[in-house]
Design a protein around this motif. Sequence first.
Motif, PDB file in Angstrom:
ATOM      1  N   PHE A  52       0.839  -1.193   0.000  1.00 17.12           N
ATOM      2  CA  PHE A  52       0.000   0.000   0.000  1.00 17.12           C
ATOM      3  C   PHE A  52       0.873   1.242   0.000  1.00 17.12           C
ATOM      4  O   PHE A  52       2.047   1.201   0.377  1.00 17.12           O
ATOM      5  CB  PHE A  52      -0.972  -0.009   1.179  1.00 17.12           C
ATOM      6  N   ASP A  53       0.288   2.348  -0.443  1.00 16.49           N
ATOM      7  CA  ASP A  53       0.982   3.630  -0.501  1.00 16.49           C
ATOM      8  C   ASP A  53       0.874   4.280   0.874  1.00 16.49           C
ATOM      9  O   ASP A  53      -0.169   4.837   1.224  1.00 16.49           O
ATOM     10  CB  ASP A  53       0.339   4.501  -1.581  1.00 16.49           C
ATOM     11  N   VAL A  54       1.944   4.200   1.658  1.00 19.62           N
ATOM     12  CA  VAL A  54       1.884   4.657   3.046  1.00 19.62           C
ATOM     13  C   VAL A  54       1.613   6.158   3.138  1.00 19.62           C
ATOM     14  O   VAL A  54       0.864   6.609   4.009  1.00 19.62           O
ATOM     15  CB  VAL A  54       3.167   4.263   3.820  1.00 19.62           C
ATOM     16  N   LEU A  55       2.180   6.956   2.227  1.00 20.77           N
ATOM     17  CA  LEU A  55       1.955   8.404   2.291  1.00 20.77           C
ATOM     18  C   LEU A  55       0.506   8.764   1.960  1.00 20.77           C
ATOM     19  O   LEU A  55      -0.079   9.650   2.588  1.00 20.77           O
ATOM     20  CB  LEU A  55       2.917   9.142   1.364  1.00 20.77           C
ATOM     21  N   LYS A  56      -0.080   8.055   0.996  1.00 21.50           N
ATOM     22  CA  LYS A  56      -1.491   8.303   0.668  1.00 21.50           C
ATOM     23  C   LYS A  56      -2.374   7.909   1.852  1.00 21.50           C
ATOM     24  O   LYS A  56      -3.337   8.597   2.189  1.00 21.50           O
ATOM     25  CB  LYS A  56      -1.887   7.515  -0.576  1.00 21.50           C
ATOM     26  N   TRP A  57      -2.031   6.808   2.486  1.00 23.17           N
ATOM     27  CA  TRP A  57      -2.777   6.326   3.653  1.00 23.17           C
ATOM     28  C   TRP A  57      -2.681   7.333   4.799  1.00 23.17           C
ATOM     29  O   TRP A  57      -3.673   7.674   5.439  1.00 23.17           O
ATOM     30  CB  TRP A  57      -2.203   4.965   4.047  1.00 23.17           C
ATOM     31  N   HIS A 186       0.193   7.716  16.474  1.00 22.16           N
ATOM     32  CA  HIS A 186       0.401   6.276  16.703  1.00 22.16           C
ATOM     33  C   HIS A 186       0.022   5.474  15.461  1.00 22.16           C
ATOM     34  O   HIS A 186       0.740   4.548  15.056  1.00 22.16           O
ATOM     35  CB  HIS A 186      -0.424   5.798  17.900  1.00 22.16           C
ATOM     36  N   PHE A 187      -1.122   5.834  14.849  1.00 21.89           N
ATOM     37  CA  PHE A 187      -1.550   5.150  13.629  1.00 21.89           C
ATOM     38  C   PHE A 187      -0.527   5.348  12.512  1.00 21.89           C
ATOM     39  O   PHE A 187      -0.185   4.414  11.785  1.00 21.89           O
ATOM     40  CB  PHE A 187      -2.914   5.676  13.166  1.00 21.89           C
ATOM     41  N   ALA A 188      -0.062   6.587  12.368  1.00 19.45           N
ATOM     42  CA  ALA A 188       0.903   6.895  11.310  1.00 19.45           C
ATOM     43  C   ALA A 188       2.203   6.124  11.521  1.00 19.45           C
ATOM     44  O   ALA A 188       2.778   5.578  10.572  1.00 19.45           O
ATOM     45  CB  ALA A 188       1.171   8.397  11.266  1.00 19.45           C
ATOM     46  N   ALA A 189       2.673   6.069  12.770  1.00 22.30           N
ATOM     47  CA  ALA A 189       3.902   5.328  13.074  1.00 22.30           C
ATOM     48  C   ALA A 189       3.719   3.845  12.755  1.00 22.30           C
ATOM     49  O   ALA A 189       4.621   3.197  12.207  1.00 22.30           O
ATOM     50  CB  ALA A 189       4.281   5.518  14.540  1.00 22.30           C
ATOM     51  N   PHE A 190       2.539   3.322  13.078  1.00 20.22           N
ATOM     52  CA  PHE A 190       2.241   1.924  12.766  1.00 20.22           C
ATOM     53  C   PHE A 190       2.303   1.695  11.256  1.00 20.22           C
ATOM     54  O   PHE A 190       2.878   0.708  10.784  1.00 20.22           O
ATOM     55  CB  PHE A 190       0.852   1.564  13.302  1.00 20.22           C
ATOM     56  N   GLY A 191       1.702   2.611  10.482  1.00 24.51           N
ATOM     57  CA  GLY A 191       1.703   2.475   9.028  1.00 24.51           C
ATOM     58  C   GLY A 191       3.102   2.525   8.442  1.00 24.51           C
ATOM     59  O   GLY A 191       3.445   1.749   7.545  1.00 24.51           O
ATOM     60  N   ILE A 192       3.927   3.439   8.955  1.00 22.09           N
ATOM     61  CA  ILE A 192       5.306   3.560   8.467  1.00 22.09           C
ATOM     62  C   ILE A 192       6.095   2.294   8.793  1.00 22.09           C
ATOM     63  O   ILE A 192       6.815   1.750   7.949  1.00 22.09           O
ATOM     64  CB  ILE A 192       5.979   4.807   9.079  1.00 22.09           C
ATOM     65  N   LYS A 193       5.935   1.810  10.011  1.00 25.70           N
ATOM     66  CA  LYS A 193       6.640   0.595  10.424  1.00 25.70           C
ATOM     67  C   LYS A 193       6.176  -0.603   9.592  1.00 25.70           C
ATOM     68  O   LYS A 193       6.981  -1.447   9.181  1.00 25.70           O
ATOM     69  CB  LYS A 193       6.391   0.344  11.914  1.00 25.70           C
ATOM     70  N   TYR A 194       4.875  -0.666   9.330  1.00 17.64           N
ATOM     71  CA  TYR A 194       4.316  -1.751   8.519  1.00 17.64           C
ATOM     72  C   TYR A 194       4.889  -1.707   7.104  1.00 17.64           C
ATOM     73  O   TYR A 194       5.291  -2.731   6.545  1.00 17.64           O
ATOM     74  CB  TYR A 194       2.794  -1.621   8.494  1.00 17.64           C
ATOM     75  N   ALA A 195       4.950  -0.502   6.523  1.00 14.46           N
ATOM     76  CA  ALA A 195       5.492  -0.350   5.171  1.00 14.46           C
ATOM     77  C   ALA A 195       6.968  -0.745   5.134  1.00 14.46           C
ATOM     78  O   ALA A 195       7.427  -1.385   4.182  1.00 14.46           O
ATOM     79  CB  ALA A 195       5.314   1.092   4.697  1.00 14.46           C
ATOM     80  N   GLU A 196       7.710  -0.365   6.167  1.00 17.28           N
ATOM     81  CA  GLU A 196       9.130  -0.724   6.227  1.00 17.28           C
ATOM     82  C   GLU A 196       9.315  -2.236   6.332  1.00 17.28           C
ATOM     83  O   GLU A 196      10.230  -2.803   5.738  1.00 17.28           O
ATOM     84  CB  GLU A 196       9.797  -0.035   7.421  1.00 17.28           C
TER      85      GLU A 196
END
Length: 200
Positions: A52-57, A186-196
């Motif tokens: 998924f596109d983490v920045l769009k999310w 917290h949600f954003a950090a989770f998304g970034i970590k998930y994308a990584e």
Amino acid sequence: MSKNEAIRSLQTEVTRLRQENDDLKGDLALLRSSVKALRELQDLIKDLPAEFDVLKWIEEILASALLAVGSKDGSLLLLDEDSNELVFAVVHGHAQQHLLGHRMRLGDGIAGWVAENRVPQIVKDARGDPRFNPLVDEMLGFHTRTLACVPLVDGDRVLGVIEAINKLSDGEFTLHDQDLLILVAHFAAFGIKYAESIVE
């Protein structure tokens, strides 16, 4: 108590009750917008795809959060660990086209201070705050009055910050607004970590 005094007392009580009713209506509207934003956030994280596109999310998450706190201007800045600079990665509102990709040193301005110290801040008078850097405002012809800024962290690692600028009502950001932004962080950090983790 005379008749006139009784009437004045009754009028005062009616005025007080009307004000209390208006305050309750405002609190109810705030609660409804917060619940709506939280539902949207829940939908966004419920079923993350394998790719998924983490920045769009994150952009969608930030849009929901700004709506809930009553602001149309806000951004997410990510820390470039190689250069130790914050980069405007997601921007909503007035400065969107001009700020994307803009860089600032860690520790510079209120956002830089929040990232460096990992402490959320509500600033009621941005221009009166010694940490405020007016260069971005001057570059854009913008006027930052008040802001709320929270750190974006993953354990001991600083990922960046999320900030909301200028309440639409010309009011000030509240602790309720700050708490909502912390949740979004917290949600954003989770998304970034998930994308990584997907990239790895």
